[in-house]
Design a protein around this motif. Structure first.
Motif, mmCIF file in Angstrom:
data_model
loop_
_atom_site.group_PDB
_atom_site.id
_atom_site.type_symbol
_atom_site.label_atom_id
_atom_site.label_comp_id
_atom_site.label_asym_id
_atom_site.label_seq_id
_atom_site.Cartn_x
_atom_site.Cartn_y
_atom_site.Cartn_z
ATOM 1 N N PHE A 37 39.348 29.216 35.755
ATOM 2 C CA PHE A 37 37.990 29.256 35.205
ATOM 3 C C PHE A 37 37.031 29.896 36.218
ATOM 4 C CE2 PHE A 37 33.899 26.966 34.243
ATOM 5 C CZ PHE A 37 33.668 27.547 33.002
ATOM 6 N N ALA A 38 37.150 29.492 37.487
ATOM 7 C CA ALA A 38 36.305 30.063 38.533
ATOM 8 C C ALA A 38 36.568 31.559 38.711
ATOM 9 C CB ALA A 38 36.529 29.327 39.853
ATOM 10 N N LEU A 39 37.836 31.978 38.577
ATOM 11 C CA LEU A 39 38.164 33.401 38.673
ATOM 12 C C LEU A 39 37.482 34.183 37.547
ATOM 13 C CD1 LEU A 39 39.751 35.788 39.851
ATOM 14 C CD2 LEU A 39 41.688 35.105 38.395
ATOM 15 N N GLY A 40 37.495 33.638 36.333
ATOM 16 C CA GLY A 40 36.813 34.299 35.228
ATOM 17 C C GLY A 40 35.326 34.422 35.474
ATOM 18 N N LEU A 41 34.716 33.361 35.980
ATOM 19 C CA LEU A 41 33.288 33.402 36.296
ATOM 20 C C LEU A 41 32.984 34.459 37.360
ATOM 21 C CD1 LEU A 41 32.539 29.562 36.489
ATOM 22 C CD2 LEU A 41 31.773 31.125 34.692
ATOM 23 N N ARG A 42 33.805 34.475 38.407
ATOM 24 C CA ARG A 42 33.582 35.435 39.495
ATOM 25 C C ARG A 42 33.769 36.867 39.008
ATOM 26 N NH1 ARG A 42 36.754 33.253 42.654
ATOM 27 N NH2 ARG A 42 38.578 34.620 42.645
ATOM 28 N N THR A 43 34.760 37.090 38.161
ATOM 29 C CA THR A 43 34.992 38.430 37.614
ATOM 30 C C THR A 43 33.789 38.891 36.806
ATOM 31 O OG1 THR A 43 37.372 37.996 37.521
ATOM 32 C CG2 THR A 43 36.533 39.798 36.156
#
Length: 328
Positions: free
Chosen positions: A212-218
């Motif tokens: 989820f954090a990776l999606g937000l950062r992307t």
């Protein structure tokens, strides 16, 4: 919650929150809910076609209430007032407040004697901007403002959901808002696109905070036009083994919510000096709270269902029940 039989107060209002997939009914007194009922008879799931379906759905959920309290005023909001609803309550234009909604209500016979007053939706349509519509959220916003008048001067209200809303309040009026198809996009992509083929059947029951954090950062680091490429990345992250299948839905969720936040926070202007209020189901609001934290912001308040209080305010504005000022 007490039932009417357990509460000494006599009901003063029957309020209906009538959406596409569900119908909720509330008996209310003094701006508080005495009893709640819910059915699956949203406007797309009526027990019968046409007007008879609306009448039966209403009778099924509240017929005994009307029988016991035949003089009780009745109000409704949501998709019941759409062109596909019981009776259309045409949109009012921004800027709008609860007084505006009350002046432009629609009235429909309930089939049980009393009429039902239906709140209109709100249209935002300004030159050089995409037009936007809401139906139901305006009543939730009214409820939030009635409970917290300090937000009337200026506030940004976020209503996560299938069609998430970012609404901007100034001087007690809804002045503009933007709708994001975040929830519906997630549902369509996971159920009806090639992305869903890599997801496990029980992906809704699993959670991967890192994905989820990776999606937000992307999303936060993206360039204009990147979104469709990044959505396809949900598939390639799985095919390449960079993410396990169980994590892909959380990556996609973070990506879509993240892009919503990039746009919504930019449109909100100076959020540092503007109250940011979240209204919605607790689990979904918690997910958005986690997403906002990754963007360096926390909501100033999180509210659950404010529709009943908003319907109470609408009924007061329409003159169906007395306000506290009128009774004091």
């Amino acid at each position: 919650m007490k039932t009417v039989a357990e509460d000494s107060r006599a009901p003063a209002l029957l309020a209906l929150d009538w959406g596409t997939s569900s119908l909720r009914a509330f008996l209310m007194a003094d701006g508080e809910v005495l009893e709640t009922r819910q059915s699956a008879h949203g406007i797309q799931h009526l027990p019968l076609p046409g007007v008879s379906g609306f009448e039966k759905a209403f009778a099924d959920i509240a017929g005994d209430w009307v029988g016991r309290f035949p003089r009780l005023p009745i109000v409704a909001s949501g998709m019941v007032g759409s062109a596909q609803g019981w009776k259309e309550a045409p949109y009012v234009r921004c800027p709008a407040d609860v007084q505006t909604l009350a002046r432009h209500h629609a009235r429909v016979a309930s089939g049980l004697g009393p009429d039902i007053l239906i709140a209109p939706g709100v249209l935002f349509d300004e030159p050089d901007c995409l037009p936007d519509v809401m139906r139901g959220e305006e009543i939730q916003i009214a409820g939030a403002l009635l409970a917290h008048p300090e937000w009337s001067a200026r506030a940004c209200m976020v209503l996560p959901g299938t069609h998430a809303k970012w609404a901007y309040i100034e001087d007690g009026k809804l002045v503009r808002y933007a709708t994001y198809l975040t929830g519906e996009l997630f549902a369509v992509l996971t159920k009806h696109s090639i992305l869903g083929r890599l997801l496990p059947d029980d992906f809704h029951t699993q959670s991967d905070a890192a994905a989820f954090a990776l999606g937000l950062r992307t999303a936060r680091e993206s360039k204009p036009g990147d979104l469709s490429h990044q959505i396809f990345g949900t598939r390639t992250l799985g095919l390449s083994g960079r993410l396990p299948p169980a994590a892909l839905a959380d990556y996609l969720s973070g990506l879509l919510i993240g892009h919503e936040l990039v746009s919504g926070m930019a449109g909100a202007g100076n959020l540092a000096s503007t109250p940011l209020v979240m209204i919605g189901a607790p689990a979904l609001c918690q997910r958005y709270t986690e997403a906002l934290a990754a963007f360096g912001r926390q909501p100033d308040a999180t509210l659950d269902n404010t529709a009943p209080v908003g319907l109470w305010d609408f009924a007061q504005a329409a003159g169906l029940i007395a306000s506290k000022e009128q009774t004091s």
